[in-house]
Design a protein around this motif. Structure first.
Motif, PDB file in Angstrom:
ATOM      1  N   MET A   1      -8.048   0.510   6.117  1.00  0.00           N
ATOM      2  CA  MET A   1      -8.610   1.408   5.104  1.00  0.00           C
ATOM      3  C   MET A   1      -9.999   1.866   5.540  1.00  0.00           C
ATOM      4  SD  MET A   1      -8.882   2.954   2.187  1.00  0.00           S
ATOM      5  CE  MET A   1      -7.326   2.482   1.498  1.00  0.00           C
ATOM      6  N   LYS A   2     -10.178   3.172   5.602  1.00  0.00           N
ATOM      7  CA  LYS A   2     -11.478   3.729   5.950  1.00  0.00           C
ATOM      8  C   LYS A   2     -12.182   4.208   4.689  1.00  0.00           C
ATOM      9  CE  LYS A   2     -10.107   5.149  10.608  1.00  0.00           C
ATOM     10  NZ  LYS A   2      -9.878   6.261  11.537  1.00  0.00           N
ATOM     11  N   GLU A   3     -13.501   4.136   4.700  1.00  0.00           N
ATOM     12  CA  GLU A   3     -14.313   4.522   3.538  1.00  0.00           C
ATOM     13  C   GLU A   3     -13.922   5.905   3.027  1.00  0.00           C
ATOM     14  OE1 GLU A   3     -17.150   3.510   0.837  1.00  0.00           O
ATOM     15  OE2 GLU A   3     -17.436   2.463   2.718  1.00  0.00           O
ATOM     16  N   GLU A   4     -13.725   6.848   3.976  1.00  0.00           N
ATOM     17  CA  GLU A   4     -13.444   8.234   3.577  1.00  0.00           C
ATOM     18  C   GLU A   4     -12.057   8.410   2.963  1.00  0.00           C
ATOM     19  OE1 GLU A   4     -13.049   8.065   8.181  1.00  0.00           O
ATOM     20  OE2 GLU A   4     -14.286   7.172   6.600  1.00  0.00           O
ATOM     21  N   ASN A   5     -11.200   7.392   3.093  1.00  0.00           N
ATOM     22  CA  ASN A   5      -9.841   7.499   2.545  1.00  0.00           C
ATOM     23  C   ASN A   5      -9.692   6.847   1.172  1.00  0.00           C
ATOM     24  OD1 ASN A   5      -9.095   8.753   4.914  1.00  0.00           O
ATOM     25  ND2 ASN A   5      -8.324   6.873   5.870  1.00  0.00           N
ATOM     26  N   ILE A   6     -10.778   6.280   0.677  1.00  0.00           N
ATOM     27  CA  ILE A   6     -10.694   5.520  -0.581  1.00  0.00           C
ATOM     28  C   ILE A   6     -10.183   6.371  -1.741  1.00  0.00           C
ATOM     29  CG2 ILE A   6     -12.133   4.495  -2.399  1.00  0.00           C
ATOM     30  CD1 ILE A   6     -13.611   2.940  -0.292  1.00  0.00           C
ATOM     31  N   SER A   7     -10.733   7.562  -1.928  1.00  0.00           N
ATOM     32  CA  SER A   7     -10.332   8.380  -3.083  1.00  0.00           C
ATOM     33  C   SER A   7      -8.859   8.758  -3.019  1.00  0.00           C
ATOM     34  CB  SER A   7     -11.208   9.630  -3.206  1.00  0.00           C
ATOM     35  OG  SER A   7     -11.196  10.362  -2.002  1.00  0.00           O
ATOM     36  N   ALA A   8      -8.362   9.077  -1.819  1.00  0.00           N
ATOM     37  CA  ALA A   8      -6.952   9.450  -1.674  1.00  0.00           C
ATOM     38  C   ALA A   8      -6.040   8.256  -1.957  1.00  0.00           C
ATOM     39  CB  ALA A   8      -6.694   9.987  -0.267  1.00  0.00           C
ATOM     40  N   GLU A   9      -6.412   7.076  -1.445  1.00  0.00           N
ATOM     41  CA  GLU A   9      -5.616   5.879  -1.675  1.00  0.00           C
ATOM     42  C   GLU A   9      -5.652   5.480  -3.147  1.00  0.00           C
ATOM     43  OE1 GLU A   9      -3.347   2.580  -1.730  1.00  0.00           O
ATOM     44  OE2 GLU A   9      -3.392   4.189  -0.261  1.00  0.00           O
ATOM     45  N   LEU A  10      -6.830   5.613  -3.748  1.00  0.00           N
ATOM     46  CA  LEU A  10      -6.977   5.282  -5.165  1.00  0.00           C
ATOM     47  C   LEU A  10      -6.094   6.200  -6.012  1.00  0.00           C
ATOM     48  CD1 LEU A  10     -10.350   4.443  -6.857  1.00  0.00           C
ATOM     49  CD2 LEU A  10      -8.731   5.912  -7.999  1.00  0.00           C
ATOM     50  N   ALA A  11      -6.098   7.484  -5.683  1.00  0.00           N
ATOM     51  CA  ALA A  11      -5.274   8.452  -6.418  1.00  0.00           C
ATOM     52  C   ALA A  11      -3.796   8.104  -6.285  1.00  0.00           C
ATOM     53  CB  ALA A  11      -5.539   9.862  -5.901  1.00  0.00           C
ATOM     54  N   ARG A  12      -3.388   7.738  -5.056  1.00  0.00           N
ATOM     55  CA  ARG A  12      -1.982   7.375  -4.818  1.00  0.00           C
ATOM     56  C   ARG A  12      -1.595   6.135  -5.628  1.00  0.00           C
ATOM     57  NH1 ARG A  12       1.002   3.886  -2.801  1.00  0.00           N
ATOM     58  NH2 ARG A  12      -0.752   2.569  -2.183  1.00  0.00           N
ATOM     59  N   ALA A  13      -2.471   5.134  -5.598  1.00  0.00           N
ATOM     60  CA  ALA A  13      -2.178   3.866  -6.286  1.00  0.00           C
ATOM     61  C   ALA A  13      -2.083   4.041  -7.800  1.00  0.00           C
ATOM     62  CB  ALA A  13      -3.249   2.834  -5.940  1.00  0.00           C
ATOM     63  N   LEU A  14      -2.911   4.931  -8.363  1.00  0.00           N
ATOM     64  CA  LEU A  14      -2.960   5.090  -9.819  1.00  0.00           C
ATOM     65  C   LEU A  14      -2.140   6.271 -10.325  1.00  0.00           C
ATOM     66  CD1 LEU A  14      -6.748   4.338 -10.497  1.00  0.00           C
ATOM     67  CD2 LEU A  14      -4.812   2.763 -10.571  1.00  0.00           C
ATOM     68  N   GLY A  15      -1.559   7.030  -9.414  1.00  0.00           N
ATOM     69  CA  GLY A  15      -0.734   8.163  -9.824  1.00  0.00           C
ATOM     70  C   GLY A  15      -1.527   9.300 -10.436  1.00  0.00           C
ATOM     71  N   VAL A  56      -9.668   3.269 -12.529  1.00  0.00           N
ATOM     72  CA  VAL A  56     -10.359   3.830 -11.362  1.00  0.00           C
ATOM     73  C   VAL A  56     -11.531   2.927 -10.981  1.00  0.00           C
ATOM     74  CG1 VAL A  56     -11.791   5.751 -10.513  1.00  0.00           C
ATOM     75  CG2 VAL A  56      -9.711   6.236 -11.807  1.00  0.00           C
ATOM     76  N   GLU A  57     -12.297   2.501 -11.978  1.00  0.00           N
ATOM     77  CA  GLU A  57     -13.449   1.633 -11.739  1.00  0.00           C
ATOM     78  C   GLU A  57     -13.017   0.326 -11.073  1.00  0.00           C
ATOM     79  OE1 GLU A  57     -17.278   0.364 -14.409  1.00  0.00           O
ATOM     80  OE2 GLU A  57     -15.316  -0.150 -15.238  1.00  0.00           O
ATOM     81  N   SER A  58     -11.940  -0.272 -11.570  1.00  0.00           N
ATOM     82  CA  SER A  58     -11.446  -1.545 -11.035  1.00  0.00           C
ATOM     83  C   SER A  58     -10.897  -1.376  -9.621  1.00  0.00           C
ATOM     84  CB  SER A  58     -10.362  -2.092 -11.974  1.00  0.00           C
ATOM     85  OG  SER A  58      -9.777  -3.236 -11.437  1.00  0.00           O
ATOM     86  N   GLU A  59     -10.065  -0.338  -9.413  1.00  0.00           N
ATOM     87  CA  GLU A  59      -9.456  -0.113  -8.095  1.00  0.00           C
ATOM     88  C   GLU A  59     -10.514   0.277  -7.065  1.00  0.00           C
ATOM     89  OE1 GLU A  59      -6.025   0.156  -5.498  1.00  0.00           O
ATOM     90  OE2 GLU A  59      -6.599  -0.943  -7.295  1.00  0.00           O
ATOM     91  N   LEU A  60     -11.524   1.017  -7.507  1.00  0.00           N
ATOM     92  CA  LEU A  60     -12.619   1.405  -6.603  1.00  0.00           C
ATOM     93  C   LEU A  60     -13.344   0.166  -6.091  1.00  0.00           C
ATOM     94  CD1 LEU A  60     -14.446   3.596  -5.342  1.00  0.00           C
ATOM     95  CD2 LEU A  60     -15.772   3.584  -7.473  1.00  0.00           C
ATOM     96  N   SER A  61     -13.609  -0.773  -6.994  1.00  0.00           N
ATOM     97  CA  SER A  61     -14.272  -2.021  -6.614  1.00  0.00           C
ATOM     98  C   SER A  61     -13.404  -2.791  -5.617  1.00  0.00           C
ATOM     99  CB  SER A  61     -14.529  -2.871  -7.858  1.00  0.00           C
ATOM    100  OG  SER A  61     -15.038  -4.130  -7.514  1.00  0.00           O
ATOM    101  N   ARG A  62     -12.081  -2.847  -5.879  1.00  0.00           N
ATOM    102  CA  ARG A  62     -11.172  -3.573  -4.982  1.00  0.00           C
ATOM    103  C   ARG A  62     -11.147  -2.946  -3.594  1.00  0.00           C
ATOM    104  NH1 ARG A  62      -6.273  -3.796  -2.663  1.00  0.00           N
ATOM    105  NH2 ARG A  62      -5.684  -1.687  -3.255  1.00  0.00           N
ATOM    106  N   LEU A  63     -11.033  -1.620  -3.534  1.00  0.00           N
ATOM    107  CA  LEU A  63     -10.933  -0.931  -2.245  1.00  0.00           C
ATOM    108  C   LEU A  63     -12.236  -1.018  -1.454  1.00  0.00           C
ATOM    109  CD1 LEU A  63      -8.808   2.199  -3.240  1.00  0.00           C
ATOM    110  CD2 LEU A  63      -8.083   0.233  -1.883  1.00  0.00           C
ATOM    111  N   ARG A  64     -13.358  -0.960  -2.149  1.00  0.00           N
ATOM    112  CA  ARG A  64     -14.637  -1.072  -1.447  1.00  0.00           C
ATOM    113  C   ARG A  64     -14.826  -2.490  -0.896  1.00  0.00           C
ATOM    114  NH1 ARG A  64     -18.592   2.834  -5.181  1.00  0.00           N
ATOM    115  NH2 ARG A  64     -18.054   4.738  -4.040  1.00  0.00           N
ATOM    116  N   ASN A  65     -14.380  -3.472  -1.645  1.00  0.00           N
ATOM    117  CA  ASN A  65     -14.427  -4.850  -1.131  1.00  0.00           C
ATOM    118  C   ASN A  65     -13.507  -5.007   0.074  1.00  0.00           C
ATOM    119  OD1 ASN A  65     -16.273  -5.828  -2.990  1.00  0.00           O
ATOM    120  ND2 ASN A  65     -14.717  -6.425  -4.466  1.00  0.00           N
TER     121      ASN A  65
END
Length: 727
Positions: A1-15, A56-65
């Motif tokens: 997972m790259k930093e720049e891909n976080i928003s796209a992955e987050l969108a995919r995970a949350l639909g 979004v807030e929760s998944e963002l924290s997970r992906l950044r970690n």
């Protein structure tokens, strides 16, 4: 997972759409609160609701970690000189922390292992030969004899071979693909089994888990937490059972290359590695995963129950007598005005001699008549049944126009002894403060319950067995959500209530109350900017959730945000009204009729505004000062008591949902013990969870299906109630 891909992955995970994810992330990073974003930034987020924004807030924290851990692992492997392009790509592809740790495991600094000792003895080349399986001539021992080295402590060929097998066992069992595969296999195939230590102190509590067995994948969360508790108390021994022979065979087949002098040694190494290394690690992981999932579910149920409890309809306008039942020390009593002011207090001795009971009746009757009490709130603790019986008799014998209800008193004693209670009610002792809280809880559940640590409000399951930090964070979010959904009267709210408003910290909440005490009531929301430490940023977050009745602007008593006041005035003007009409009942009725027919999309275009904001303004202007809890059914009150002996199977009764768990619903039907509707009796359709059917605070008609007087248990059904009785 790259930093720049976080928003796209987050969108995919949350639909959700990537643009929605990017906008929400940006708003969160700017320091905006979840209630503010979901209520006042709908155009930016594409109208994500509060639950979605929190996700979004929760998944963002997970992906950044995840990204942070990935970078740490990559750096560690690189410093060892072992970072290959393939490894880097595998790390970049990982979307879960477990995947990263699986990849990192062979490179992780470990305590001294048998394989590590073997490597120090120079046996790695022999281990590689075992794995390659290319030798066809001779025996394994003959080949291994080349690695005898007395200086390094390898005295025989057998020792050399054993050491190489230790390396093979560790190498094979640390393979990331294998671990991922075995994790899935065991999840599907393994069973969790328990044995009971009948000599343990609390063994009887866990009797159902004597020689118990169930597949991992079907274990419900409440059972997992119960089993964990039994293990912690020393009553249960827990093990994972599976077809180890079959799984070991599958692993061996995956690396077996046919005839080789090392085939039997390789098979033995796999068997040893599975038994000694892989399965114990998988057992720990899967137990941890079971617990984590069970805790998440328990926290979710607790949060859902708490939200419903906080949002129960207030019984406003009543003068309430709060009764905190007790035996030896008597029943503590407090009479509270419709605004929550304590009018009277004392102690009633209801459970002693007939003389003391008659004296208590005279005293209670006098106070009811003196203060015009219209509602009695009885705590559901010790001696609650006797207190209810006393109250019902008092109402019947004196034909009083008074109703009573049983109130969940969980947390009242915690509040009574708190610093906040001492500040609010300094002239009363701890026991009377509890009675005051029980009275106020029915007048405005939200305003009173926010004064109590949410973990002390008993509407969950196994709350003491879950991660307390995560539970506290989840429940705080629930309280924040409930308070901001309802809104708060800026001129009457306590500091405890204000501190849950978006953007308002505890120190700022105290400053708001201090400013109010010193300068009088707030006449407008803008005056908040005069409060110490409440700057423009905090004002933006909190203003829309704070209400002022009778202030300078009628918009201050609506959810319309000050940043949209100009838009609201233009909208009113477009419809032929003005701000003044919001304070005129006749004009307001006419406005409401017009707003009901208004085309929000068309108005938004005409006013060059966002359609979601215009829709929200229209809803807010229909009923300024409206409490959203008004739409909920009022709590069920009673005038007469029902005894357990009066209840027969087949009877239809009306009750209030008090608590919801994974396995069923507890309903107060007006007797000492709450009845249980098992999940199987909630609906004729298959349901995933009781929350799919009912919520805490719901008023329901139920059928009694079982009465066990000896054990004080009542079985209820919702699905068996005839249709005509549900109306």
């Amino acid at each position: 997972m790259k930093e720049e891909n976080i928003s796209a992955e987050l969108a995919r995970a949350l639909g959700i759409k990537t643009k929605q994810a990017e906008a929400t992330i940006a708003l969160l990073d700017e320091g905006n609160t979840v209630p503010f974003i979901s209520r006042y930034r709908k155009e930016a987020t594409g109208e994500l609701d509060e639950e979605q924004v929190r996700s979004v807030e929760s998944e963002l924290s997970r992906l950044r970690n995840l990204v942070k851990r990935q970078q740490e692992i990559e750096k560690s492997i690189d410093e060892q000189g072992k970072l290959t392009p393939e490894l880097k790509e595998a790390l970049d592809r990982a979307l879960k922390m477990q995947e990263l740790e699986d990849i990192y495991l062979p490179f992780k600094q470990k305590r001294r292992t048998r394989a590590g000792v073997a490597r120090e003895k120079g046996l790695e080349p022999l281990a590689l030969a075992l794995l390659a399986q290319e030798e066809k001539q001779g025996t394994a021992e003959e080949y291994a004899s080349r690695f005898i080295d007395e200086e390094k402590g390898v005295m025989t060929a057998e020792e050399a071979l054993a050491g190489a097998m230790d390396i093979v066992a560790e190498t094979v069992m640390e393979g990331a693909p294998l671990r991922q595969k075995m994790r899935k296999e065991l999840w599907q195939r393994a069973e969790l089994s328990t044995t009971l230590d009948e000599e343990a102190e609390d063994a009887q509590v866990f009797l159902m888990y004597k020689d118990y067995k169930e597949p991992l994948r079907t274990l419900p969360s409440h059972r997992i937490l119960a089993i964990n508790r039994g293990e912690k108390k020393g009553c249960l021994k827990i093990a994972l059972s599976a077809d180890h022979e079959k799984l070991t065979e599958e692993i061996f087949r995956g690396i077996d290359k046919g005839a080789s002098i090392f085939r039997e040694s390789l098979k033995a190494a796999v068997e040893d590695g599975y038994k000694r290394l892989l399965f114990p690690a998988m057992e720990r992981e899967l137990r941890a995963l079971l617990t984590e999932n069970a805790e998440k579910q328990a926290i979710h149920v607790f949060g859902a129950n708490l939200k419903q409890l906080l949002l129960e309809a207030p019984l406003a306008g009543h003068t309430v007598m709060g009764l905190d039942p007790g035996y030896r020390t008597g029943c503590k009593m407090a009479v509270v005005s419709p605004t929550g002011q304590v009018l009277d207090h004392g102690v009633l001795y209801l459970t002693m001699s007939a003389e003391r009971r008659a004296e208590a009746a005279r005293k209670a009757l006098a106070l009811i008549k003196k203060h015009g009490v219209t509602l009695i709130s009885i705590g559901n603790g010790t001696a609650s049944y006797e207190t209810e019986e006393f109250t019902a008799n008092l109402i019947r014998e004196n034909e009083l126009p008074v109703h009573y209800l049983i109130t969940n008193e969980a947390g009242a004693s915690v509040y009574s002894a708190s610093k906040l209670a001492k500040e609010e009610l300094p002239e009363y002792d701890v026991t009377i403060r509890g009675a005051v809280s029980i009275a106020r809880r029915v007048q405005d559940p939200l305003a009173e319950l926010v004064k109590i640590d949410p973990q002390a409000i008993g509407v969950g399951q196994y709350q003491h067995d879950v991660n307390q930090k995560e539970l506290a964070a989840a429940l705080d979010a629930v309280v924040e959500s409930a308070v901001n959904h309802v809104g708060v009267n800026l001129n009457t709210a306590s500091a405890a209530l204000l501190s849950h408003i978006a953007g308002v910290t505890k120190p700022i909440a105290k400053n708001i109350v201090g400013w109010r005490d010193e300068n009088g009531v707030f006449a407008s929301r803008r005056q908040l900017l005069k409060v110490p430490r409440l700057g423009p940023a905090a004002f933006t977050q909190c203003a829309g959730f704070l209400r002022i009745a009778g202030g300078k602007s009628p918009l201050d008593n609506t959810p319309v945000h000050p940043e949209s006041y100009a838009l609201a005035e233009k909208l009113l003007e477009r419809l032929g009204f003005s701000l003044a009409d919001l304070s005129d009942k006749k004009a307001l009725d006419m406005l409401g009729a017009k707003l009901a027919l208004a085309d929000a999309e068309k108005l938004a275009k005409e006013l060059d505004a966002g359609a979601p904001t215009v829709r929200d303004i229209i809803d807010a202007l229909k009923k300024p000062g409206r409490d959203p809890r008004e739409d909920l059914p009022a709590p069920l009150t009673r005038q007469a008591i029902v005894k357990l002996s009066d209840i027969k199977p087949g009877a239809i009764m009306r009750g209030t949902v008090r608590n919801i768990t994974d396995f069923g619903v507890f309903v107060d039907i007006g007797i000492k013990t709450a009845g249980l509707i098992h999940i199987s009796e909630l609906s004729r359709k298959r349901i995933q969870h009781p929350l799919d059917v009912v919520s805490v605070g719901d008023i329901v008609n139920v059928m009694v299906i079982k009465v066990d007087e000896e054990r004080g248990r009542i079985g209820l059904s919702l699905k068996q109630v005839p249709k005509e009785a549900t109306i």
